[in-house]
Structures are given as C-alpha cells and as structure tokens.
Design a protein around this motif. Structure first.
Motif, PDB file in Angstrom:
ATOM      1  N   PRO A  71       0.822  -1.214   0.000  1.00  0.00           N
ATOM      2  CA  PRO A  71       0.000   0.000   0.000  1.00  0.00           C
ATOM      3  C   PRO A  71       0.859   1.269   0.000  1.00  0.00           C
ATOM      4  O   PRO A  71       1.922   1.305   0.618  1.00  0.00           O
ATOM      5  CB  PRO A  71      -0.814  -0.119   1.290  1.00  0.00           C
ATOM      6  N   THR A  72       0.365   2.276  -0.701  1.00  0.00           N
ATOM      7  CA  THR A  72       1.054   3.562  -0.741  1.00  0.00           C
ATOM      8  C   THR A  72       0.356   4.602   0.119  1.00  0.00           C
ATOM      9  O   THR A  72       0.740   5.770   0.113  1.00  0.00           O
ATOM     10  CB  THR A  72       1.152   4.084  -2.185  1.00  0.00           C
ATOM     11  N   ARG A  96      -0.512  16.301   3.202  1.00  0.00           N
ATOM     12  CA  ARG A  96      -1.229  17.221   4.088  1.00  0.00           C
ATOM     13  C   ARG A  96      -0.266  17.624   5.204  1.00  0.00           C
ATOM     14  O   ARG A  96      -0.354  17.190   6.325  1.00  0.00           O
ATOM     15  CB  ARG A  96      -2.507  16.584   4.637  1.00  0.00           C
ATOM     16  N   ILE A  97       0.682  18.417   4.834  1.00  0.00           N
ATOM     17  CA  ILE A  97       1.777  18.878   5.702  1.00  0.00           C
ATOM     18  C   ILE A  97       2.613  17.704   6.193  1.00  0.00           C
ATOM     19  O   ILE A  97       2.630  17.369   7.388  1.00  0.00           O
ATOM     20  CB  ILE A  97       1.283  19.733   6.889  1.00  0.00           C
ATOM     21  N   PRO A  98       3.323  17.019   5.292  1.00  0.00           N
ATOM     22  CA  PRO A  98       4.249  15.970   5.728  1.00  0.00           C
ATOM     23  C   PRO A  98       5.416  16.600   6.486  1.00  0.00           C
ATOM     24  O   PRO A  98       5.799  17.745   6.224  1.00  0.00           O
ATOM     25  CB  PRO A  98       4.707  15.343   4.410  1.00  0.00           C
ATOM     26  N   THR A  99       5.951  15.861   7.418  1.00  0.00           N
ATOM     27  CA  THR A  99       7.009  16.412   8.271  1.00  0.00           C
ATOM     28  C   THR A  99       8.355  15.740   8.070  1.00  0.00           C
ATOM     29  O   THR A  99       9.375  16.420   7.963  1.00  0.00           O
ATOM     30  CB  THR A  99       6.609  16.290   9.748  1.00  0.00           C
ATOM     31  N   THR A 100       8.377  14.430   8.056  1.00  0.00           N
ATOM     32  CA  THR A 100       9.639  13.698   7.997  1.00  0.00           C
ATOM     33  C   THR A 100       9.537  12.589   6.960  1.00  0.00           C
ATOM     34  O   THR A 100       8.454  12.289   6.462  1.00  0.00           O
ATOM     35  CB  THR A 100       9.996  13.108   9.369  1.00  0.00           C
ATOM     36  N   VAL A 101      10.671  11.969   6.667  1.00  0.00           N
ATOM     37  CA  VAL A 101      10.702  11.017   5.558  1.00  0.00           C
ATOM     38  C   VAL A 101      11.667   9.887   5.880  1.00  0.00           C
ATOM     39  O   VAL A 101      12.711  10.096   6.505  1.00  0.00           O
ATOM     40  CB  VAL A 101      11.100  11.737   4.246  1.00  0.00           C
ATOM     41  N   ALA A 102      11.293   8.683   5.466  1.00  0.00           N
ATOM     42  CA  ALA A 102      12.158   7.510   5.570  1.00  0.00           C
ATOM     43  C   ALA A 102      11.986   6.693   4.300  1.00  0.00           C
ATOM     44  O   ALA A 102      11.008   6.870   3.559  1.00  0.00           O
ATOM     45  CB  ALA A 102      11.814   6.681   6.808  1.00  0.00           C
ATOM     46  N   ALA A 103      12.931   5.797   4.028  1.00  0.00           N
ATOM     47  CA  ALA A 103      12.933   5.060   2.762  1.00  0.00           C
ATOM     48  C   ALA A 103      12.898   3.562   2.996  1.00  0.00           C
ATOM     49  O   ALA A 103      13.441   3.041   3.972  1.00  0.00           O
ATOM     50  CB  ALA A 103      14.173   5.419   1.953  1.00  0.00           C
ATOM     51  N   GLY A 146      12.983   0.124   0.017  1.00  0.00           N
ATOM     52  CA  GLY A 146      12.903  -0.247  -1.381  1.00  0.00           C
ATOM     53  C   GLY A 146      13.057   0.974  -2.261  1.00  0.00           C
ATOM     54  O   GLY A 146      13.993   1.765  -2.109  1.00  0.00           O
ATOM     55  N   ASP A 147      12.120   1.176  -3.166  1.00  0.00           N
ATOM     56  CA  ASP A 147      12.163   2.281  -4.111  1.00  0.00           C
ATOM     57  C   ASP A 147      11.271   3.439  -3.670  1.00  0.00           C
ATOM     58  O   ASP A 147      11.015   4.351  -4.445  1.00  0.00           O
ATOM     59  CB  ASP A 147      11.707   1.787  -5.500  1.00  0.00           C
ATOM     60  N   ARG A 148      10.822   3.402  -2.436  1.00  0.00           N
ATOM     61  CA  ARG A 148       9.833   4.372  -1.984  1.00  0.00           C
ATOM     62  C   ARG A 148      10.340   5.262  -0.856  1.00  0.00           C
ATOM     63  O   ARG A 148      11.231   4.881  -0.092  1.00  0.00           O
ATOM     64  CB  ARG A 148       8.573   3.656  -1.501  1.00  0.00           C
ATOM     65  N   LEU A 149       9.690   6.414  -0.755  1.00  0.00           N
ATOM     66  CA  LEU A 149       9.802   7.292   0.394  1.00  0.00           C
ATOM     67  C   LEU A 149       8.471   7.267   1.133  1.00  0.00           C
ATOM     68  O   LEU A 149       7.404   7.326   0.507  1.00  0.00           O
ATOM     69  CB  LEU A 149      10.104   8.730  -0.040  1.00  0.00           C
ATOM     70  N   TYR A 150       8.520   7.206   2.450  1.00  0.00           N
ATOM     71  CA  TYR A 150       7.315   7.204   3.282  1.00  0.00           C
ATOM     72  C   TYR A 150       7.296   8.458   4.144  1.00  0.00           C
ATOM     73  O   TYR A 150       8.311   8.812   4.762  1.00  0.00           O
ATOM     74  CB  TYR A 150       7.280   5.962   4.166  1.00  0.00           C
ATOM     75  N   LEU A 151       6.137   9.113   4.195  1.00  0.00           N
ATOM     76  CA  LEU A 151       6.005  10.364   4.932  1.00  0.00           C
ATOM     77  C   LEU A 151       4.706  10.380   5.737  1.00  0.00           C
ATOM     78  O   LEU A 151       3.638  10.040   5.206  1.00  0.00           O
ATOM     79  CB  LEU A 151       5.991  11.571   3.977  1.00  0.00           C
ATOM     80  N   PRO A 152       4.753  10.784   7.016  1.00  0.00           N
ATOM     81  CA  PRO A 152       3.519  10.968   7.785  1.00  0.00           C
ATOM     82  C   PRO A 152       2.945  12.361   7.529  1.00  0.00           C
ATOM     83  O   PRO A 152       3.687  13.348   7.427  1.00  0.00           O
ATOM     84  CB  PRO A 152       3.991  10.835   9.237  1.00  0.00           C
ATOM     85  N   ASN A 153       1.640  12.453   7.431  1.00  0.00           N
ATOM     86  CA  ASN A 153       0.958  13.733   7.266  1.00  0.00           C
ATOM     87  C   ASN A 153       0.585  14.298   8.638  1.00  0.00           C
ATOM     88  O   ASN A 153      -0.182  13.687   9.391  1.00  0.00           O
ATOM     89  CB  ASN A 153      -0.314  13.561   6.424  1.00  0.00           C
ATOM     90  N   TYR A 167      -5.499  10.469  10.624  1.00  0.00           N
ATOM     91  CA  TYR A 167      -4.154  10.733  10.112  1.00  0.00           C
ATOM     92  C   TYR A 167      -3.731   9.574   9.229  1.00  0.00           C
ATOM     93  O   TYR A 167      -4.277   8.464   9.316  1.00  0.00           O
ATOM     94  CB  TYR A 167      -3.157  10.907  11.257  1.00  0.00           C
ATOM     95  N   ASN A 168      -2.722   9.828   8.397  1.00  0.00           N
ATOM     96  CA  ASN A 168      -2.231   8.754   7.530  1.00  0.00           C
ATOM     97  C   ASN A 168      -0.774   8.973   7.176  1.00  0.00           C
ATOM     98  O   ASN A 168      -0.187  10.028   7.459  1.00  0.00           O
ATOM     99  CB  ASN A 168      -3.090   8.643   6.264  1.00  0.00           C
ATOM    100  N   ALA A 169      -0.194   7.974   6.546  1.00  0.00           N
ATOM    101  CA  ALA A 169       1.146   8.057   5.969  1.00  0.00           C
ATOM    102  C   ALA A 169       1.023   7.683   4.500  1.00  0.00           C
ATOM    103  O   ALA A 169       0.189   6.851   4.125  1.00  0.00           O
ATOM    104  CB  ALA A 169       2.106   7.114   6.678  1.00  0.00           C
ATOM    105  N   VAL A 170       1.845   8.319   3.673  1.00  0.00           N
ATOM    106  CA  VAL A 170       1.791   8.051   2.234  1.00  0.00           C
ATOM    107  C   VAL A 170       3.183   7.704   1.729  1.00  0.00           C
ATOM    108  O   VAL A 170       4.199   8.078   2.327  1.00  0.00           O
ATOM    109  CB  VAL A 170       1.228   9.258   1.451  1.00  0.00           C
TER     110      VAL A 170
END
Length: 335
Positions: free
Chosen positions: A47-48, A291-298, A300-307, A320-323
């Motif tokens: 899931p993205t 929706r105002i993401p704050t931080t990022v982690a990786a 595989g080929d993706r970046l994940y960010l919490p809103n 709330y969600n992460a994308v």
C-alpha cells in the motif's frame, strides 16, 4: 543532564565518529545495491497510503529493521508500529507522556527519540516499547527536534538553542551514563533567530560521513549548514540559491538529499557534493495526498512520509495517515 567537559574517552569517541562513518559510507552503495533492488520489486505491490490512529498527531518516522515503520507523536510518548507490507499496525505504550518528534531505528530494533519540549533524549526497545534510557538536556527553552545515527553516536538538534547533543555509543552500541552526553555549541557561520526563536530543524550526515547537515529555517531565508562534529564549526552550504524556509525532516540516500518542506507540501531533492558543502537542486516531489508531511524515511524504491495536518484544527478523532511516493531517479530530474 548535560556535560560540557571536552575530556574523556566517550567524548573523543563521539566527536571522532565522522571518520568511521566515512569508511562505511564508501562501502554502503556497493554492499546494499542488490538488496535494495530485491526490496523494491517486492514492495511495489504494498500500500502507498495507510492510516495512523485517529488523533495521533504524527511527526517522526523511522523504518527498520525489515519492513516495519515507526511513528512518533507530538501529543505524547506513544509510538505506532506499522507493517509496510499490509499497512496495518499497533500502538505501543512507552510509559511516558514525553512527546516523540524525530526518531531513528538501529539494526538492533532500538528507537532513538527526540523528546521536543520535554528536553528528553530517549532510547526505546521497539518490540515492547520499554524505555531503555532517558536523558535530560539543554535549558528550559530547549526543543529537542530531530536525530540522526552514526556508527558511534546519535546526534540530536535543539530548535531554540545554538547547539547539538551527542549520545555516544559503545563498540557494541552500549548506551552511556548521563554524564557522558555531549553538548556541542554551533560556532562559525551559524545564525540563530533572535530571543531563542525557532531555528534548527532536521539533520542528516554528509555523504562522505565526516560531517553533519543541519537545517536552519531562519538564516538566509531557510538554509542548510555543514557541522564539524568534532568542533561545532559550521559552514553555510551552497544550494544554488534554493531556500528551505519550511525545511523539516531530511534523508540522505547515497549523495541524494531529500528535504521535506512541510507547509509547502513538497520534498525538495538535491545532489550533494561528498563534503556536503554544495548541493544542486535536481527535483521537487509533490503529491495531492500530502497534508503537511514532516519527515521522511525510505524502503525499497519508496519514500514514506507521515501527514501532520499542522495547519488544520484537529480533535481526538481527526484521522491521520502516511503516504508513499517514488524516490527520484535520473529520469525524474528537473535540472
């Protein structure tokens, strides 16, 4: 407690961590390329977009070991652990009300947590939520915001005080007594906001592993500085005129630096010089789901960010969600 004493083997170890990190950085891309390709293929069906608990107020994210994401909360010490493969997760109680802003995970499943206004550096056992160690740093105005791990230390930013905090780690990752915590004043070209105003946000290491990269949202309209972890000397990084007024979390993958510009709902991407003293803007990632993401982690080929939804009025039932978005590749570069 803080320790301003420059003597002692633990302080020398943490300030000398750059050399060891540089050696690992040189080997890292070769050692990890095959594993990264396999993970990217497997993760393509995951899931993205997945939910976080209602009212959670997320800010920090860490990924690992394996395909597990961890999220910290502005409202307290609870953590949320989610499977990237399914998007499902569970809340972990840590036994403290101290907020959890930036966080990073190590290979042993420990989480290093920045405690925000509580002035706490915490180390949490990720499987159970048990607090392994907690350290108080700074002054009453301190806001401990973000953290980055090096082979011999965890470094933390202070958003209102002109200094970093170093948590020295033993040869096997042993945690230190409170008296060995390093307070590193930022000197040289650093510029702070007046009256202990909000200045410092996210941080990362330089590609060569010899320095730290620290986001300054005040100086020069929002900028990036290279910090020598041995001396605290700072130098302004040349980003070709690019500004980081809303720079929050940062992530370095090889020589590619991702900086989350939270209220801009964007991630700016730079190709960094190995020393970290120069960076070329190469792309900007935007997504309608931000929706105002704050931080990022990786992973595989993706970046994940919490809103974070910072600009909205929220309640205990606010969802709330992460994308997830794709990492930048050569074909995606804008310049």
């Amino acid at each position: 407690m803080t320790n301003h004493d420059a003597s002692g083997t633990s302080r020398r170890a943490v300030l000398g961590a750059g050399a060891a990190l540089g050696a690992l950085a040189a080997l890292g891309p070769l050692a990890s390329s095959a594993r990264a390709g396999a993970r990217a293929t497997k993760a393509s069906a995951w899931p993205t977009d997945f939910p976080l608990p209602n009212g959670f107020q997320p800010e920090g994210i860490a990924i690992g070991p394996a395909a597990t994401a961890w999220f910290g909360s502005r409202k307290g010490g609870e953590l949320y652990r989610a499977s990237l493969a399914t998007g499902r997760g569970e809340t972990l109680t840590t036994g403290t009300d101290a907020m959890s802003l930036g966080l990073k995970s190590d290979g042993g499943g420990r989480l290093f947590v920045a405690g925000g206004f509580t002035r706490r550096l915490r180390v949490v056992e990720g499987r159970t939520g048990r607090v392994l160690a907690s350290y108080e740093v700074g002054t009453p105005k301190t806001v401990v915001n973000d953290v980055v791990l090096t082979p011999r230390a965890a470094w933390f930013t202070d958003s209102t005080q002109q200094q970093l905090y170093g948590l020295p780690l033993g040869p096997r990752g042993e945690l230190p007594p409170a008296r060995e915590i390093v307070t590193l004043p930022l000197v040289g070209e650093w510029v702070s906001a007046p009256a202990d105003g909000f200045t410092t946000n996210g941080l990362e290491r330089t590609p060569d592993g010899r320095g730290l990269l620290v986001i300054n949202v005040h100086a020069h309209g929002g900028s990036l500085y290279r910090v020598d972890p041995r001396t605290g000397d700072t130098r302004l990084v040349d980003l070709g005129g690019h500004k980081l007024p809303d720079g929050d979390g940062a992530l370095l993958l090889g020589r590619t630096l991702y900086v989350v510009q939270q209220v801009q709902n964007a991630v700016d991407v730079f190709r960094m010089h190995p020393t970290g003293l120069r960076g070329t803007p190469i792309a900007r990632i935007t997504d309608a789901r931000f929706r105002i993401p704050t931080t990022v982690a990786a992973f595989g080929d993706r970046l994940y960010l919490p809103n974070s939804r910072f600009t909205e009025e929220t309640t205990p039932t606010t969802p709330y969600n992460a994308v997830a978005v794709r990492q930048v590749h050569k074909a995606d570069r804008t310049r």
